[in-house]
Write a protein that holds these residues in place. Structure first.
Motif, PDB file in Angstrom:
ATOM      1  N   PHE A 164       0.837  -1.203   0.000  1.00 37.45           N
ATOM      2  CA  PHE A 164       0.000   0.000   0.000  1.00 37.45           C
ATOM      3  C   PHE A 164       0.874   1.256   0.000  1.00 37.45           C
ATOM      4  CE2 PHE A 164      -2.623   3.250   2.155  1.00 37.45           C
ATOM      5  CZ  PHE A 164      -3.706   3.245   1.294  1.00 37.45           C
ATOM      6  N   LEU A 167       1.931   2.199  -3.508  1.00 36.66           N
ATOM      7  CA  LEU A 167       0.813   2.814  -4.247  1.00 36.66           C
ATOM      8  C   LEU A 167       0.646   4.272  -3.813  1.00 36.66           C
ATOM      9  CD1 LEU A 167      -1.737   2.704  -6.090  1.00 36.66           C
ATOM     10  CD2 LEU A 167      -3.012   1.891  -4.104  1.00 36.66           C
ATOM     11  N   LYS A 168       0.694   4.506  -2.509  1.00 38.91           N
ATOM     12  CA  LYS A 168       0.543   5.849  -1.928  1.00 38.91           C
ATOM     13  C   LYS A 168       1.556   6.819  -2.534  1.00 38.91           C
ATOM     14  CE  LYS A 168       1.155   6.469   2.504  1.00 38.91           C
ATOM     15  NZ  LYS A 168       1.299   6.182   3.955  1.00 38.91           N
ATOM     16  N   VAL A 171       0.789   7.586  -6.166  1.00 36.59           N
ATOM     17  CA  VAL A 171      -0.379   8.462  -6.287  1.00 36.59           C
ATOM     18  C   VAL A 171       0.022   9.909  -5.997  1.00 36.59           C
ATOM     19  CG1 VAL A 171      -2.584   9.077  -5.188  1.00 36.59           C
ATOM     20  CG2 VAL A 171      -2.129   6.700  -5.837  1.00 36.59           C
ATOM     21  N   LEU A 172       0.803  10.113  -4.943  1.00 34.06           N
ATOM     22  CA  LEU A 172       1.204  11.482  -4.592  1.00 34.06           C
ATOM     23  C   LEU A 172       2.041  12.114  -5.692  1.00 34.06           C
ATOM     24  CD1 LEU A 172       1.916  11.506  -0.764  1.00 34.06           C
ATOM     25  CD2 LEU A 172      -0.120  12.164  -2.033  1.00 34.06           C
ATOM     26  N   ILE A 183      -7.869   6.274  -9.868  1.00 34.56           N
ATOM     27  CA  ILE A 183      -7.121   5.190  -9.244  1.00 34.56           C
ATOM     28  C   ILE A 183      -8.021   3.989  -8.983  1.00 34.56           C
ATOM     29  CG2 ILE A 183      -5.664   4.562  -7.264  1.00 34.56           C
ATOM     30  CD1 ILE A 183      -5.763   7.766  -6.723  1.00 34.56           C
ATOM     31  N   ASN A 185      -7.598   0.842  -6.779  1.00 35.25           N
ATOM     32  CA  ASN A 185      -6.739   0.170  -5.809  1.00 35.25           C
ATOM     33  C   ASN A 185      -6.955  -1.334  -5.941  1.00 35.25           C
ATOM     34  OD1 ASN A 185      -5.377  -0.923  -3.713  1.00 35.25           O
ATOM     35  ND2 ASN A 185      -6.244   0.414  -2.142  1.00 35.25           N
TER      36      ASN A 185
ATOM     37  N   LYS B 168      -3.512  16.525  -0.801  1.00 34.18           N
ATOM     38  CA  LYS B 168      -2.683  15.324  -0.665  1.00 34.18           C
ATOM     39  C   LYS B 168      -3.139  14.451   0.513  1.00 34.18           C
ATOM     40  CE  LYS B 168       1.744  15.682   0.170  1.00 34.18           C
ATOM     41  NZ  LYS B 168       3.100  16.307   0.298  1.00 34.18           N
ATOM     42  N   LEU B 172      -4.839  10.655   0.361  1.00 33.61           N
ATOM     43  CA  LEU B 172      -4.253   9.486   1.041  1.00 33.61           C
ATOM     44  C   LEU B 172      -5.265   8.821   1.965  1.00 33.61           C
ATOM     45  CD1 LEU B 172      -0.561  10.378   1.848  1.00 33.61           C
ATOM     46  CD2 LEU B 172      -1.521   9.105  -0.058  1.00 33.61           C
ATOM     47  N   LEU B 175      -7.723   6.877  -0.113  1.00 35.83           N
ATOM     48  CA  LEU B 175      -7.165   5.636  -0.678  1.00 35.83           C
ATOM     49  C   LEU B 175      -7.503   4.438   0.208  1.00 35.83           C
ATOM     50  CD1 LEU B 175      -3.519   6.001  -2.068  1.00 35.83           C
ATOM     51  CD2 LEU B 175      -5.540   5.169  -3.260  1.00 35.83           C
ATOM     52  N   ALA B 179     -12.240   1.570  -3.225  1.00 38.51           N
ATOM     53  CA  ALA B 179     -11.410   0.859  -4.209  1.00 38.51           C
ATOM     54  C   ALA B 179     -11.189   1.696  -5.465  1.00 38.51           C
ATOM     55  CB  ALA B 179     -12.054  -0.456  -4.572  1.00 38.51           C
ATOM     56  N   GLU B 180     -12.119   2.620  -5.733  1.00 40.27           N
ATOM     57  CA  GLU B 180     -11.926   3.487  -6.904  1.00 40.27           C
ATOM     58  C   GLU B 180     -11.999   4.940  -6.496  1.00 40.27           C
ATOM     59  OE1 GLU B 180     -14.606   3.136 -10.292  1.00 40.27           O
ATOM     60  OE2 GLU B 180     -13.755   4.984 -11.087  1.00 40.27           O
ATOM     61  N   ILE B 181     -10.995   5.680  -6.894  1.00 45.32           N
ATOM     62  CA  ILE B 181     -10.946   7.103  -6.545  1.00 45.32           C
ATOM     63  C   ILE B 181     -10.647   7.904  -7.792  1.00 45.32           C
ATOM     64  CG2 ILE B 181      -9.800   8.840  -5.131  1.00 45.32           C
ATOM     65  CD1 ILE B 181      -8.999   6.515  -3.323  1.00 45.32           C
TER      66      ILE B 181
END
Lengths: 282, 282
Positions: A164, A167-168, A171-172, A183, A185, B168, B172, B175, B179-181
């Motif tokens: 995780f 992924l974080k 994404v940032l 996204i 996940n 940001k 986070l 997230l 599951a989808e963002i």
């Protein structure tokens, strides 16, 4: 010695499903193949080979028969080739991997440039990536993400076994690269759960045994995180590799196994440790 | 004294556009109104009032005429009401705010629960939020984001003046929630650019003057960040508020202004500081 087995050691949902499908296919009449190893367990692959399932490097090797698609999935081109050759396809792709493949295809068709968080050399990632119809980038770390170009619409999907944290970070970085980010996940918690339980166990024992294929990324990582907490950690594929000397002065042994390790291999290891213990105490 | 004006002080793109549209509307025949202050500058609003533009609290107060929609936008219900009353609408909503409103509407229609990163009390946020047709949450901090429920599909949009850091943190947190963002980074860099230039200036001067409405959030924040670096920071709305005592022992004065501060107010302030300086040295 007390032997403690981690609660969730061994087969995850997708591997269990793929293995069942493969053994069922193997029992049927006709020539059966798998494209690459069905799961990352040489022992399971060997059993299937004994039942007649041949592991192929590419579909060029055959013209007919049944092809089992491994749990990590294959590329869209390979699947297409199998269909064109009119092979019978047993699709044992893990449903979570399938979902990631579908997400990449949908994102791509909707005009997103796609970022796959994962290991570029892993077959799962190579399969997922193949579903992108436009630009696609594989990013394994924060540093690699920082080198991504500016994009208008970014779609992000992860290899199911990624952490995780990784992924974080990606994404940032992407938040600075584009105005729209979508996204999915697709990380499956099986890997994280196995690691959490294994590290909790490693803290309380004198010796830790991690069972799984040397070609299994998740088993390797499982052994690494355990070794950080318990220097007496050993990764093995089979009970035969166990060295009785490992258990000198040991009161508690922890056992865990990667997501592609079958129950019978775990049972054999526990049996072997019991034998060694009996020999010690008698 | 040396007077240094920050390169980008005062009107941003959206405020400049809204003000121009308002003055053009004010010059035309007929009754003209604005729903709330057109921008957060009492002086500009006062000038428009002198030209006959009345500030309304709600559309219930009128039955005809021209209504100017302020730069921060209004709610979809208010806009609907104006159309139903057959008022002439001059939509001076900042195009970046408009974009955020549209994003919220589209996300909402596509089945996303919407998270707006912003200040729930701000008119811009109230306008943006009104475009959600399903569930919508306003989140002003990481702590508030942590309290969001689990969701399936999360859409994220930001108040145009939010800090990137806040976006940001919320991303986070989200997230972990779904599951989808899908994120639309609707932050406009005008706020960040003004803050960067102002803080760079505040470091090099002996006194800092920040010009802008006391009801302007971005001006208030501009004064706060300058005050952290230069304790002799003063926020004013007009030149009349300047106290000559502020400049005792000062060699360099920095001047900046919020995004809703017109050039003529900045010019008057600089003129006033020059006068005080002349009086000191003569």
């Amino acid at each position: 010695m007390e032997i403690i087995l981690a609660k969730r050691a061994g087969f995850c949902f997708g591997v269990k499903r793929a293995t069942q499908m493969a053994f069922e296919a193997a029992e049927k009449e006709g020539k059966t193949y798998s494209l690459g190893p069905i799961i990352h367990s040489p022992q399971v692959v060997h059993r299937l080979e004994e039942m007649g399932v041949k592991v192929l490097k590419g579909l060029g090797e055959i013209t007919d028969g049944t092809i089992i698609v491994r749990s990590h999935g294959v590329t869209s081109e390979e699947l297409e080739e199998a269909v064109q050759k009119e092979l019978e396809v047993v699709d044992a792709t893990c449903p979570f991997v399938k979902k990631a493949q579908e997400n990449v295809q949908n994102l791509s068709e909707a005009g997103y440039e796609v970022v796959v968080v994962g290991d570029a050399d892993h077959p799962e990632v190579q399969g997922i990536v193949s579903y992108a119809k436009g630009k696609v980038y594989v990013v394994g770390s924060e540093e690699e993400a920082a080198r991504l170009p500016k994009m208008k619409k970014i779609g992000i999907v992860a290899q199911t076994t990624q952490s995780f944290d990784n992924l974080k970070h990606v994404v940032l970085e992407c938040l600075r690269k584009g105005a729209e980010i979508r996204i999915f996940n697709t990380i499956c918690d099986a890997t994280a759960v196995r690691q959490q339980e294994a590290t909790a166990l490693a803290r309380t024992v004198d010796c830790m045994i991690v069972i799984g294929g040397y070609n299994s990324a998740n088993t390797k990582r499982l052994a690494e995180v355990c070794a950080e907490l318990q220097p007496r950690t050993h990764q093995i594929e089979t009970a035969q590799e166990i060295n009785p000397a490992w258990f000198g002065g040991v009161a508690k042994v922890g056992v865990t196994a990667g997501a592609s390790t079958p129950k019978w291999l775990i049972d054999e290891v526990i049996e072997r440790i019991r034998e060694i213990d009996s020999a010690k105490t008698s």
